[in-house]
Design a protein around this motif. Sequence first.
Motif: not given
Length: 417
Positions: A238-253
């Motif tokens: 949810d909300g991937f449209e507003a998700q930044t590159y650092p957000d994605s890194q944090n979500l995974f790590t």
Amino acid sequence: MKRNFMLIALATTALTASGAAAQDVTLTIESWRNDDLALWQDKIIPAFEAEHPDIKLNFTPSAPAEYNAVLNSKLDAGSAGDLITCRPFDASLALYEAGHLTDLSDLDAMSNFSDVAKSAWQTDDGQATFCVPMASVIHGFIYNKDAFAELGLEEPQTEDEFFAVLDKIKEDGSYTPMAMGTNDQWEAATMGYNNIGPNYWNGEEGRQALIAGEQKLTDPQWVEPYATLAKWAPYLGDGFEAQTYPDSQNLFTLGRAAIYPAGSWEVSGFNAQADFEMGAFKPPVKAAGDTCYISDHTDIGIGMNAATEHPEAARTFLAWVASPEFAEIFGNALPGFFPLSSTPVEIQDPLANEFVSWREECESTIRSTYQILSRGTPNLENETWGASAAAIKGTATPEELGQKLQDGLASWYAPQQ
């Protein structure tokens, strides 16, 4: 006699002063890799200065997004460093053509690199090489091994297997299937379109045909990757449209996502941040038995500011950068950035080693937009960012995106007219 003694003393003083000056050369290095600061300070600089105590190094990086503008301002003002870290292809070619970078073709150590490795920092005719190649990065997917084991999943080899894995992760609900957003756009193109795309356009075959005008961005092999990216949307959370590159890194790590569309440049940071075991799989092929293609992208080189006051010292450093010693230090101190020198380097990090092993299995290419095709306006690289994000968000059809990109390229690039 006294006069002769005075002349000798003055001459000795002048020689001493000259010698002191020679011992006091400091070379300043411009770079966008501000996350490499500790590597330079702790490993690269001490290793070089130990061999060359008369030359000191000062590594002064800028923020990645600001580097081009900052560097160009410094070059125009005559305040840029002696050594300039080079982006691949057109950005650095423009600096060379503007007279800011020196031709290094006569540097003996250039023989340590293949023509392919040097191609990212050469004139179109290959007559001048203006940066020493340092490293490439490889695209693929990093995954959480704990999550895969927990859900009984195996690395997918084909696209059908890839989407079947995503379906199982989504059905379980414990993890976001894939961590990527579209807010910053570039990752949709870099870790999306140019990650999976080479398997569609057959790597270098398609890229070179596009440059030659023999293929168009409206051809199926260039449009179909957008259709595949559109299928990613339900798995991005949810909300991937507003998700930044650092957000994605944090979500995974943080262990909240199972798969991360990646470049090998993430390896070092992820090793430090993730407390679970990671694996990597290459971009899935369309069907079992297909030849696999990977984006093994020439990423970083280093050249000499044509205005440096210390050209000999700068050439001494550049020759050292071309050496096996530097390749060994860089390749293992910064896992995921793979040396381009012809001397093999044993990569010790297991995750980085997984990426580089694909060179033995697959055909290598580079990002489709980086050479020649982004020199005009509209800039194809930047346009591909927007198109890739639009494909994932579903705001335009793949065919519409291909047509828009083709129209833009044809508006300024003669072979496509």
